[in-house]
Design a protein around this motif. Structure first.
Motif, PDB file in Angstrom:
ATOM      1  N   UNK A 109       0.815  -1.471  -0.231  1.00  0.00           N
ATOM      2  CA  UNK A 109      -0.871  -0.266   0.111  1.00  0.00           C
ATOM      3  C   UNK A 109       0.568   1.421  -0.222  1.00  0.00           C
ATOM      4  N   UNK A 110       2.090   1.190   0.346  1.00  0.00           N
ATOM      5  CA  UNK A 110       3.120   2.179   1.164  1.00  0.00           C
ATOM      6  C   UNK A 110       3.587   2.467  -0.388  1.00  0.00           C
ATOM      7  N   UNK A 111       3.982   1.164  -1.329  1.00  0.00           N
ATOM      8  CA  UNK A 111       4.066   1.585  -2.735  1.00  0.00           C
ATOM      9  C   UNK A 111       3.517   2.426  -3.362  1.00  0.00           C
ATOM     10  N   UNK A 112       2.125   1.665  -3.504  1.00  0.00           N
ATOM     11  CA  UNK A 112       1.318   2.142  -4.128  1.00  0.00           C
ATOM     12  C   UNK A 112       0.798   3.861  -4.026  1.00  0.00           C
ATOM     13  N   UNK A 113       1.295   4.025  -3.070  1.00  0.00           N
ATOM     14  CA  UNK A 113       0.633   5.531  -3.068  1.00  0.00           C
ATOM     15  C   UNK A 113       1.998   6.119  -2.816  1.00  0.00           C
ATOM     16  N   UNK A 114       3.108   5.640  -3.048  1.00  0.00           N
ATOM     17  CA  UNK A 114       3.951   6.422  -2.794  1.00  0.00           C
ATOM     18  C   UNK A 114       4.029   7.352  -4.254  1.00  0.00           C
ATOM     19  N   UNK A 115       4.060   6.252  -5.252  1.00  0.00           N
ATOM     20  CA  UNK A 115       4.166   6.762  -6.284  1.00  0.00           C
ATOM     21  C   UNK A 115       3.152   6.482  -7.824  1.00  0.00           C
ATOM     22  N   UNK A 116       2.477   6.485  -7.091  1.00  0.00           N
ATOM     23  CA  UNK A 116       0.612   7.021  -8.037  1.00  0.00           C
ATOM     24  C   UNK A 116       1.000   6.123  -9.442  1.00  0.00           C
ATOM     25  N   UNK A 117       0.913   5.465 -10.323  1.00  0.00           N
ATOM     26  CA  UNK A 117       1.668   5.151 -10.872  1.00  0.00           C
ATOM     27  C   UNK A 117       0.346   4.142 -11.554  1.00  0.00           C
ATOM     28  N   UNK A 118       0.005   4.042 -12.951  1.00  0.00           N
ATOM     29  CA  UNK A 118      -0.455   2.573 -13.209  1.00  0.00           C
ATOM     30  C   UNK A 118      -0.439   2.299 -14.145  1.00  0.00           C
ATOM     31  N   UNK A 119       1.213   2.387 -14.971  1.00  0.00           N
ATOM     32  CA  UNK A 119       1.322   2.722 -16.318  1.00  0.00           C
ATOM     33  C   UNK A 119       2.818   2.905 -16.415  1.00  0.00           C
ATOM     34  N   UNK A 120       3.756   1.909 -16.626  1.00  0.00           N
ATOM     35  CA  UNK A 120       4.823   1.603 -16.956  1.00  0.00           C
ATOM     36  C   UNK A 120       6.110   2.599 -17.554  1.00  0.00           C
ATOM     37  N   UNK A 121       4.860   3.510 -18.790  1.00  0.00           N
ATOM     38  CA  UNK A 121       5.885   4.307 -19.074  1.00  0.00           C
ATOM     39  C   UNK A 121       5.891   5.644 -18.834  1.00  0.00           C
ATOM     40  N   UNK A 122       5.143   5.908 -18.095  1.00  0.00           N
ATOM     41  CA  UNK A 122       5.659   7.004 -17.095  1.00  0.00           C
ATOM     42  C   UNK A 122       6.121   6.686 -16.148  1.00  0.00           C
ATOM     43  N   UNK A 123       6.878   5.762 -16.461  1.00  0.00           N
ATOM     44  CA  UNK A 123       8.518   5.517 -14.695  1.00  0.00           C
ATOM     45  C   UNK A 123       9.332   6.793 -15.381  1.00  0.00           C
ATOM     46  N   UNK A 124       9.604   7.336 -14.966  1.00  0.00           N
ATOM     47  CA  UNK A 124      10.701   8.049 -15.741  1.00  0.00           C
ATOM     48  C   UNK A 124      11.996   8.274 -14.438  1.00  0.00           C
ATOM     49  N   UNK A 125      11.963   7.369 -13.320  1.00  0.00           N
ATOM     50  CA  UNK A 125      13.528   6.994 -12.575  1.00  0.00           C
ATOM     51  C   UNK A 125      12.909   5.531 -12.415  1.00  0.00           C
ATOM     52  N   UNK A 126      13.355   4.864 -13.096  1.00  0.00           N
ATOM     53  CA  UNK A 126      13.165   2.414 -12.788  1.00  0.00           C
ATOM     54  C   UNK A 126      14.115   2.704 -11.858  1.00  0.00           C
ATOM     55  N   UNK A 178       9.867  -0.619 -11.627  1.00  0.00           N
ATOM     56  CA  UNK A 178       8.828  -1.044 -13.008  1.00  0.00           C
ATOM     57  C   UNK A 178       8.423  -2.530 -12.549  1.00  0.00           C
ATOM     58  N   UNK A 179       9.060  -3.186 -11.310  1.00  0.00           N
ATOM     59  CA  UNK A 179       8.152  -4.286 -11.125  1.00  0.00           C
ATOM     60  C   UNK A 179       6.843  -4.057 -10.600  1.00  0.00           C
ATOM     61  N   UNK A 180       6.963  -3.367  -9.433  1.00  0.00           N
ATOM     62  CA  UNK A 180       4.967  -3.240  -8.769  1.00  0.00           C
ATOM     63  C   UNK A 180       4.560  -2.621  -9.870  1.00  0.00           C
ATOM     64  N   UNK A 181       5.112  -1.321 -10.075  1.00  0.00           N
ATOM     65  CA  UNK A 181       4.038  -0.537 -11.572  1.00  0.00           C
ATOM     66  C   UNK A 181       3.853  -1.125 -12.633  1.00  0.00           C
ATOM     67  N   UNK A 182       4.306  -2.398 -13.191  1.00  0.00           N
ATOM     68  CA  UNK A 182       3.662  -3.962 -13.961  1.00  0.00           C
ATOM     69  C   UNK A 182       2.081  -4.221 -13.026  1.00  0.00           C
ATOM     70  N   UNK A 217      -6.512   8.955  -8.966  1.00  0.00           N
ATOM     71  CA  UNK A 217      -5.262   9.603  -8.760  1.00  0.00           C
ATOM     72  C   UNK A 217      -4.061   8.316  -9.424  1.00  0.00           C
ATOM     73  N   UNK A 218      -4.839   7.573  -9.447  1.00  0.00           N
ATOM     74  CA  UNK A 218      -3.119   6.585 -10.450  1.00  0.00           C
ATOM     75  C   UNK A 218      -2.604   7.358 -12.067  1.00  0.00           C
ATOM     76  N   UNK A 219      -1.705   8.387 -11.406  1.00  0.00           N
ATOM     77  CA  UNK A 219      -1.271   8.640 -13.292  1.00  0.00           C
ATOM     78  C   UNK A 219      -1.250   7.809 -14.310  1.00  0.00           C
ATOM     79  N   UNK A 220      -1.877   7.921 -15.646  1.00  0.00           N
ATOM     80  CA  UNK A 220      -1.467   6.378 -16.704  1.00  0.00           C
ATOM     81  C   UNK A 220      -2.956   5.864 -16.020  1.00  0.00           C
ATOM     82  N   UNK A 221      -3.725   6.260 -15.549  1.00  0.00           N
ATOM     83  CA  UNK A 221      -5.263   5.516 -14.798  1.00  0.00           C
ATOM     84  C   UNK A 221      -5.920   5.888 -16.622  1.00  0.00           C
TER      85      UNK A 221
END
Length: 411
Positions: free
Chosen positions: A252-269, A288-292, A330-334
């Protein structure tokens, strides 16, 4: 009668309460709001009445403190998981000599709609008029006093599962609050979020909560579908925990920390350190492991929503898709994932009621707005200090009286 309306939204992870009233300009004025986490509900089903009633009581008390009133009764939402909404049409011939439609004529239609045959494990909890039709002329809201030979009624009959309804009512009563009525979430979900033009053009509202996803579809300003799937934001967290073998709290902490739903939006893997599922040691995983994992679940949720819409009300939706709820919105990429699935415009919901700034209050505030718009009875409160308005006291319309009587019939 009270002008004050209280809405209680019982969700999987939280209970929110909004106290409001209609001001002199006809707009909704929010007097108080409160929210409390809830552990008594799993996948949209009440599994612990004591825990649920405690959360209701706490959320209501917080709203009471702001509004400086004591809540005696309130309206409460019921998820599409527990209801079916059936469109029912009926008619009556006008038999009196002057052919003027009377209160009794409308009453007959309302009670006819409220006595349709249903299964033994269900009960009718609401009858919502879509329109009345007099001698073929449709779009009439209140036909009393009009002249005609035939009066038709077009109603949405809301049928709830008895066990679910009684558990909601019991939880409210245990919290010391009488139920004014159970309102299907589809009728209130869009009140604080959607524009009238969107409802007219056709729009799909997807509200992703902690344990469920509510899908409400509107066309020509009418609710045409309200369904629910028992999958929500908590399932994303659970997927992370299982796939990456780490604790639920860490997931839950990781989900809230990065708030991403799309691997293409990862700036720093980058690699991040997390606690293993056993909590006995730390390990490194890549972002990327988590965002996938998140991307896969979000895509699946949207795909399930699309299948549901295509099966129940296929067609074009000019206003596209609106994403709501704190489970995904709230997830960027949703938005991009929803567009990939539906291939129509997508936007994230923004509350359109003054003093409601976050999505977590939208359903409760939507109930207040919906009840006020339909001119139903207000809630019962004990007034400590309530802001005065210049609103004139209005005579109760017949339709309001009839619906009030219908509520007493059901409850």
């Amino acid at each position: 009668m009270s002008d004050v309306i209280v809405g209680v939204d019982i969700g999987t992870t939280k209970v929110s309460t909004v106290i409001g009233k209609t001001n002199s300009t006809g707009e909704i004025e929010i007097l108080g709001k409160g929210i409390e986490s809830c552990s008594g509900i799993k996948k949209g089903i009440i599994v612990d009445i004591d825990a649920t009633s405690s959360s209701i009581q706490s959320a209501v008390k917080k709203a009471e403190a702001q509004a400086e009133v004591k809540v005696v009764s309130a309206y409460v939402n019921i998820s599409g998981l527990h209801v079916d909404i059936i469109n029912h049409k009926t008619y009556t011939n006008i038999m009196n000599d002057n052919k003027e439609i009377s209160r009794h004529d409308v009453e007959k239609l309302l009670y006819s709609a409220g006595t349709i045959s249903i299964s033994e494990d269900s009960e009718i909890i609401d009858v919502v008029p879509r329109q009345f039709i007099v001698d073929g002329y449709d779009g009439i809201n209140d036909p009393v006093g009009m002249k005609g030979t035939k009066l038709e009624g077009d109603f949405d009959v809301v049928i709830g599962k008895i066990i679910s309804v009684r558990n909601i009512v019991r939880s409210m009563e245990k919290a010391g609050i009488r139920v004014d009525g159970l309102i299907a979430e589809g009728f209130t979900a869009g009140e604080c979020i959607l524009l009238p033009d969107e409802k007219d053009m056709g729009v799909i509202l997807i509200d992703v909560g902690g344990g469920t996803t509510e899908v409400s579809v509107y066309k020509e300003e009418k609710l045409v579908m309200n369904k629910c799937i028992p999958v929500g934001g908590d399932h994303i967290t659970n997927d992370l925990s299982i796939a990456l073998k780490m604790t639920y709290s860490e997931s839950e902490k990781i989900k809230r920390q990065f708030q991403l739903a799309l691997t293409a939006l990862i700036k720093n893997d980058q690699e991040i350190s997390v606690s293993d599922l056993s909590e006995s040691f730390k390990k490194n995983i890549k972002v990327s492991d988590a965002i996938e994992v998140i991307e896969a679940r979000v895509y699946e949720i949207f795909s399930l929503c699309r299948e549901m819409v295509n099966a129940n009300c296929p067609g074009s939706y000019g206003a596209g898709v609106v994403l709501s709820g704190n489970g995904i919105a709230p997830l960027d990429g949703a938005m991009q994932l929803a567009y990939d699935v539906f291939d129509i415009p997508v936007r994230v919901a923004v509350p359109k009621v003054k003093n409601i700034n976050t999505l977590e209050y939208c359903t409760a505030a939507g109930m207040v707005k919906y009840i006020a718009r339909l001119d139903k009875e207000g809630s019962t409160i004990s007034i400590k200090s309530l802001p005065k308005t210049n609103r004139k006291t209005r005579d109760k319309t017949f339709l309001k009286k009839a619906l009030s009587a219908l509520k007493e019939f059901f409850y």
